[in-house]
Motif scaffolding. Structure first.
Motif: not given
Ligand SMILES: Nc1ncnc2c1ncn2[C@@H]1O[C@H](COP(=O)(O)OP(=O)(O)O)[C@@H](O)[C@H]1O
Ligand SMILES: [Mg+2]
Lengths: 566, 359
Positions: A273-275, A211-214, A216-225
């Protein structure tokens, strides 16, 4: 009755000592730094999104306008589905890869482990450039796509998978490595099949890691420019919208709104992710027995084949950019040349962008490591100033939830305000340093805290009893003991400062352009081969720094850390 | 040389709260010059909290602490006068033994030669004269512990604080170091406070023991007093093995236990009919030399026996009801040929039994 009296009175306060003053000063510096570099800029961004062009408050009007404009709000959906798809593919690949690393007896595990991390050395722009060379209009493997267009979601997803792969692998390897071998023995003893064990023991065991990996990756992608900018074509996503609104249309208020929208998924996944991580800690008991994989030639070679193919693709992507950077005139003249590295032909700033990057990365690493350790030490050791500590802790965690683009944008609003006494920093290399340290603050801070928590908590008490000032003990004991972590943080900041583009794209000026920004510019102007060359310079530098770290660590550890040996 | 007995440390009405939790409740006592005091109690009873208040590491919520006549209640640790040894020893791992021991000396700007001499003297004192150039990780746990003591003593503090200094060591080393610490303390005459949850440690090392439970002092006394005359059922239970027999007061200084009427001077003042717990140490159950004049005789049978090495612990069933645990030396067993199932007469000596009102 007397006891009630005693309890009713205000609690005794310890007389302030010199050490209290020292720690208080450290905490003050940290709090001031975080307020200026994180809190105030983000606050300015937030308020900007509620203002009209003249700076007057206009409530949620900007938001209404944003959501009423289908071409803008369409980006939300675009961003979300592309990120989900990229996350799904990344997790599946990374899971099998991590599974091979931890749960098989295949050969070359340590090499595969290192190869998996290669993408970290590159700016996200690099895979995008590589995929253009592979599948673009003039790509060598263009016909593999059966007419599909690489410019758009397909290219974004492919490049993002490359870019996020190491992050997912690291999380999943950790999750898989903390298995309790006793569970597996018990399941086998009960006669469960391999498949059944996988679904009843393995998957539940790593669910938090997965879950944590999902997230992290989701955030990396959506915020990548970088990737959507280079390979996104006409496909709009949130990250490129921010850029277009601010740089293209100078519509700062709308840029702020998109920034706030971009903050939502990042914040959500940060909280989730914290939870998840909090629950993961309790999972492994001290008595767990590490799981030892048993040899099984067919399965082991199967895993080897899979990992080899994935690692080969990672190398292939880097190699493609490297090769393209050496080609005379793609795709017509494939003879080799170094001409593309004569950056002045492609961009007025020439090599200076690269040297600016080096300078900025060195400064960010040096200053960042300093403030991070002094700050973490003050937070960890001081007992007074509970409020300042709590605020600092919160602000130190915040940057992890703030996409680089949003942070960069907020810096424009905050530092480019003529009323701000710090306005003189705007457009200097210093602001790039400040921004980069703030952008990557959380992970550095957590690394430092972890290192500090691992050393004996009573060093300061002992040193106070011996009347030795705390600053001296920090310098003579804490710093040497934490040296490996200090080097780690330094390198982490350096490499990220070299590769990042999202935050600094808003903040550079022509005098201090950075290498990663030059890649974007040159690609924009059609100088893709020069862009590839500059991206390779970044990769080479990051790799060299990592190698240097390995070498230096060995020497330093041998010289100064003799005490670690028994 | 005999030192005049003067009060060195005065703890007066100490309270400590963590949020709504009271870790120390109205703690008062004094420590004499040169005394070795143990804080003894179960884990979580507030021993460390009290020690840290004395050190100034965590100041008490209210109350006063006086050291050598000086009010130190709110002083930071750096302005107090003590040396401290933690359970972890907290030796600086990157500094040599010599640098660890000299750590507090250097800052006092003593001359280099004087420092070297003092370090050598301290290492000699703790019996590790050649360990100076080594790093802590190269020493055994017991050696590290002694270096920690040497470091704490380096600046010649007036008070030595030890927080569970032996509990990280294995049993054999622990017993040896008990003796070493105690004799070192006697030689230096330094006032010492040691925290421990190990009653044997407290009994063998302390001049006086402060027994604590749930943040209050249950009893203060010499090891012999604590063992012989525990002031509360908690102390009776916590220190040594103890029988807790159900009984009731049956007149002046008499308690009824099963079918027997026992003399019990310590029951004085408890009203007749009140239920009591009768406390008796297993080793105080008398078997030999019982005559018709021996008070408090009880007929029992041996229900069970467990071999403990130097003695056997027997479960005795009273004929009038009740169960008594008794320790029989191997000697006694052999002489009397004791075995499970056997019936015998035992006596519960009046001066050894204690009655506490049942809660
Ligand atoms: N910093 C703290 N915050 C809250 N509770 C504490 C703190 N320190 C100790 N306590 C509580 O106070 C009680 C006494 O602790 P301590 O003095 O360490 O016990 P011990 O007798 O084992 O040394 C325990 O219940 C502990 O949980
Ligand atoms: Mg304790």
């Amino acid at each position: 009755m007397a006891s009630l009296e005693a309890l009713a009175a205000a609690p005794l306060k310890r007389k302030v000592s010199r050490d209290d003053v020292t720690l208080g000063a450290g905490l003050g510096v940290l709090a001031a730094w975080l307020v200026v570099s994180v809190a105030l800029p983000l606050w300015t961004l937030l308020s900007k999104s509620f203002q009209d062009r003249d700076g007057g408050f206009n409530g949620v009007a900007n938001y209404v306008e944003y959501f009423a404009n289908p071409s803008l709000s369409q980006s939300i959906w675009n961003s979300v589905w592309v990120s989900l798809l990229a996350a799904a593919i990344t997790i599946v690949l990374a899971f099998v890869y991590a599974y091979g690393l931890t749960r098989s007896c295949m050969r070359g595990k340590s090499a595969f482990r290192m190869l998996a991390l290669i993408p970290i050395l590159a700016p996200s722009l690099l895979p995008a450039i590589s995929f253009i060379y592979l599948f673009g209009n003039q790509g060598i493997l263009k016909n593999w796509l059966f007419g599909l267009e690489i410019y758009g979601p397909l290219g974004i997803v492919l490049a993002e998978v490359f870019y996020c792969f190491p992050h997912a692998v690291m999380i999943l390897v950790t999750a898989l490595a903390t298995a309790d071998g006793r569970l597996y023995e018990a399941a086998e003893a009960l006669g469960a099949s391999r498949l059944r064990i996988f679904f009843t023991v393995t998957l539940p065991g790593i669910r938090y890691g997965a879950i944590s990996a999902v997230f992290v990756v989701f955030t990396l992608v959506i915020t990548d420019f970088g990737i959507p900018k280079v390979i996104g074509g006409k496909f709009n996503v949130l990250a490129t919208d921010v850029y277009k609104q601010v740089i293209g249309q100078q519509n700062f208020e709308m840029g702020a709104v998109v920034g706030m929208v971009l903050l939502v998924p990042a914040l959500l996944s940060f909280v989730a992710d914290r939870l998840v991580q909090r629950r993961q800690v309790a999972q492994l008991t001290a008595r767990a027995v590490p799981l030892e994989p048993k040899p099984d030639p067919l399965y082991d070679w199967g895993m080897f084949a899979f990992c080899a193919v994935v690692a080969g693709m990672l190398l292939g992507v880097i190699g493609m950019a490297g090769w393209a950077s050496l080609i005379k005139f793609w795709p017509y003249n494939l003879s080799l040349t170094l001409d593309n590295y004569a950056f002045a032909n492609a961009d007025a700033a020439g090599w200076s962008s690269y040297f600016n990057s080096l300078q900025m990365a060195a400064a960010a690493a040096a200053f960042g490591t300093f403030i991070v350790f002094v700050g973490a030490y003050s937070v960890e050791k001081s007992r007074a100033f509970a409020l300042a500590r709590a605020v600092s802790q919160f602000l130190a965690m915040l940057p992890l939830a703030v996409p680089g683009l949003v942070l960069g944008l907020s810096y424009i609003f905050f530092f480019n305000d003529p009323r701000n006494p710090l306005v003189f920093l705007y457009g200097t290399l210093t602001i790039l340093v400040i921004n980069t340290v703030a952008h990557f603050y959380t992970v550095s801070h957590l690394t430092a805290l972890t290192a500090l928590k691992q050393i004996d908590p009573e060093f300061e008490a002992v040193s106070a009893s011996l009347k030795v000032p705390i600053l001296k003990t920090f310098w003579r004991v804490t710093v040497p003991v934490c040296l490996p972590s200090i080097i780690d943080v330094f390198i982490y900041l350096f490499v990220n400062a070299m590769t990042t583009v999202s935050a600094v794209i808003f903040l550079y000026s022509t005098d201090n352009k950075l290498a990663a920004v030059a890649v974007v510019n040159m690609e924009d102007n059609g100088n893709t081969s020069a862009a590839a060359a500059m991206a390779m310079m970044i990769v080479i530098t990051s790799a060299a720094v990592k190698l240097l770290q390995a070498a230096v660590s060995t020497v330093v550890v041998r010289r100064t850390q003799a005490w670690r040996r028994r | 040389m005999s030192q005049a007995k003067t009060t060195y440390l005065r703890i007066d009405r100490l309270f400590k709260r963590f949020g709504s939790f009271e870790a120390l409740k109205d703690v008062s006592f004094t420590i004499d010059n040169g005394e070795f005091i143990c804080f003894l109690g179960p884990s979580g009873c507030g021993k460390t909290t009290l020690l840290r208040a004395i050190a100034g590491l965590d100041v008490q919520t209210s109350g006063r602490i006086e050291q050598a006549g000086r009010d130190i209640s709110v002083l930071p640790p750096s302005e107090r006068d003590f040396g401290i040894v933690f359970q972890s020893y907290a030796l600086f791992p990157n500094l040599t033994v010599r640098d660890n021991v000299a750590y507090g000396l250097v800052s006092r700007r003593a001359g280099r030669a004087a420092i070297e001499q003092r370090v050598a003297e301290l290492l000699q004192l703790v019996g590790l004269p050649d360990s100076g150039p080594k790093y802590p990780a190269q020493l055994s746990g017991g050696q590290q512990q002694r270096i920690a003591v040497a470091r704490a003593l380096a600046t010649s503090p007036g008070l030595l604080l030890l927080d569970e200094p032996l509990s990280a060591l294995d049993a054999r080393v622990r017993v040896r170091l008990r003796y070493e610490i105690k004799s070192l303390q006697r030689r230096l005459g330094i006032t010492t406070v040691m925290v421990t949850h190990d009653q044997e440690e407290a009994l063998t090392m302390a001049d006086r023991i402060v027994v604590m439970n749930h943040g209050v002092i249950e009893q203060i006394g010499t090891p012999m007093e604590i063992y012989r005359r525990p002031a509360t059922p908690f102390v009776a239970d916590f220190v040594g093995a103890m029988n807790f027999l159900d009984g009731a007061i049956a007149g002046d200084r008499k308690v009824r236990f099963g079918g027997a009427l026992l003399d019990c001077p310590s029951a004085e003042g408890i009203p007749a009919g009140a239920p009591v717990k009768i406390c008796l140490r297993p080793e105080d159950v008398a078997v030999r030399n019982l005559g018709s004049g021996t008070p408090n005789r009880v007929s029992v049978s041996i229900a069970d026996m467990v071999f403990y090495g130097s003695f056997c612990r027997a479960s005795l069933k009273g004929e009038g009801g009740g169960e008594i645990t008794a320790d029989f030396s191997n000697n006694l067993m052999r002489d009397l040929g004791l075995a499970v199932g056997q019936r015998l007469e035992v006596a519960l000596p009046p001066d050894r039994i204690l009655a506490f009102r049942a809660a």
